[in-house]
Design an enzyme around this catalytic site. Structure first.
Site, PDB file in Angstrom:
ATOM      1  N   GLU A   1      -5.037   5.044   2.332  1.00 29.28           N
ATOM      2  CA  GLU A   1      -4.815   6.382   1.776  1.00 29.28           C
ATOM      3  C   GLU A   1      -3.920   7.218   2.690  1.00 29.28           C
ATOM      4  O   GLU A   1      -3.112   8.018   2.207  1.00 29.28           O
ATOM      5  CB  GLU A   1      -6.150   7.079   1.540  1.00 29.28           C
ATOM      6  CG  GLU A   1      -6.908   6.506   0.349  1.00 29.28           C
ATOM      7  CD  GLU A   1      -8.269   7.118   0.151  1.00 29.28           C
ATOM      8  OE1 GLU A   1      -8.525   7.652  -0.938  1.00 29.28           O
ATOM      9  OE2 GLU A   1      -9.090   7.055   1.090  1.00 29.28           O
TER      10      GLU A   1
ATOM     11  N   GLU B   1     -13.589   0.518  -1.297  1.00 28.89           N
ATOM     12  CA  GLU B   1     -14.737   1.429  -1.252  1.00 28.89           C
ATOM     13  C   GLU B   1     -15.850   1.038  -2.215  1.00 28.89           C
ATOM     14  O   GLU B   1     -17.040   1.192  -1.907  1.00 28.89           O
ATOM     15  CB  GLU B   1     -14.278   2.866  -1.535  1.00 28.89           C
ATOM     16  CG  GLU B   1     -13.573   3.549  -0.373  1.00 28.89           C
ATOM     17  CD  GLU B   1     -12.086   3.267  -0.294  1.00 28.89           C
ATOM     18  OE1 GLU B   1     -11.401   3.926   0.488  1.00 28.89           O
ATOM     19  OE2 GLU B   1     -11.610   2.363  -1.016  1.00 28.89           O
TER      20      GLU B   1
END
Length: 263
Positions: free
Chosen positions: A117, A137
């Site tokens: 990210e 995740e």
């Protein structure tokens, strides 16, 4: 080191008009409250220095760009911790995305979760041939809360975003190049050098023109992305009401397979 960074976990070296930022949090360059707040403040300091036209961000060592969030922060399942860290992730990488100049990620190894990210928030990504990228995740009962669902989809489209996020697919450098996830693949050990050379090219343009052009390139996504980023963080916090979040994180820390409750 100098006065730009408030934390030792983000080393800064100024090379002409470029700030070289090194994520340095052994052993996997993970992000925590200190380094996330540090990134937000560091970008603000760079924005305030009109002699800085570009930044390059890379990871310390040869194995990791960044392995993402330090999952120990979420082992307790404390919703207030999740809210605080989610906000800090958002502030850090939104600041990076809105940096006045040109930002280049020199991906020198694994870029996982919040590590990817960070790279997604940059304008350009240069990956070494051995680098691997993922947003894993969901494997630990969480979701990408720092722009992953929004910025990855903008780069690679919804199909591959779903493969990477929903199916947990890990992407190697050459595949990332073919998808448009990265702009260039280079030999191992050379990403920083190549990124710094590209960053130096920025100085040949008018800094004011670059800032205006970047603002205009970002304009089409500004209609929808802020809402998506906000919802991303809200959904992340809601996961801390689930049994799967506690099971996923603790299974990872205990090095065992999770037993999902679907609740």
């Amino acid at each position: 080191m100098n006065n730009y960074s408030p934390t030792e976990k983000l080393k800064v070296e100024i090379i002409d008009h470029t700030a070289l930022i090194t994520i340095d949090n052994p052993g996997a360059n993970t992000w925590d409250a200190e380094s996330l707040s540090g990134m937000r403040d560091l970008v603000a300091n760079l924005n305030a220095d009109k002699n800085i036209y570009s930044l390059v961000i890379t990871g310390a060592g040869e194995k990791f760009f960044s392995a993402g969030a330090d999952l120990k922060m979420f082992a307790s399942g404390d919703k207030a911790v999740a809210q605080d860290i989610g906000l800090k992730f958002g502030q850090a990488f939104e600041a990076l995305a809105d940096f006045r100049g040109v930002s280049i990620a020199a991906i020198n190894g694994f870029a996982m979760g919040g590590g990817l990210e960070c790279a997604l928030a940059c304008d350009i990504r240069i990956a070494e041939s051995h680098a691997q990228m993922a947003l894993p995740e969901a494997k630990v009962g969480l979701l990408p809360c720092a722009g992953g669902t929004q910025r990855l989809t903008a780069l690679v489209g919804p199909g591959w975003a779903k493969r990477i996020i929903l199916c947990g697919e890990r992407i190697k450098a050459e595949k990332a190049l073919s998808l448009g996830l990265v702009e260039e693949v280079v030999d191992s050990g050379t990403a920083k050098t190549v990124a710094l050379a590209l960053a130096a090219q920025v100085a040949q343009q008018s800094p004011v023109s670059v800032t205006f052009c970047k603002e205009l390139i970002h304009k089409p996504r500004e209609a929808v992305m802020p809402q998506g980023l906000l919802l991303e963080r809200e959904r992340f916090i809601q996961l801390f009401d689930t049994l799967d979040q506690k099971e996923g994180v603790n299974a990872f820390l205990e090095k065992r397979s999770p037993e999902w409750k679907n609740a």
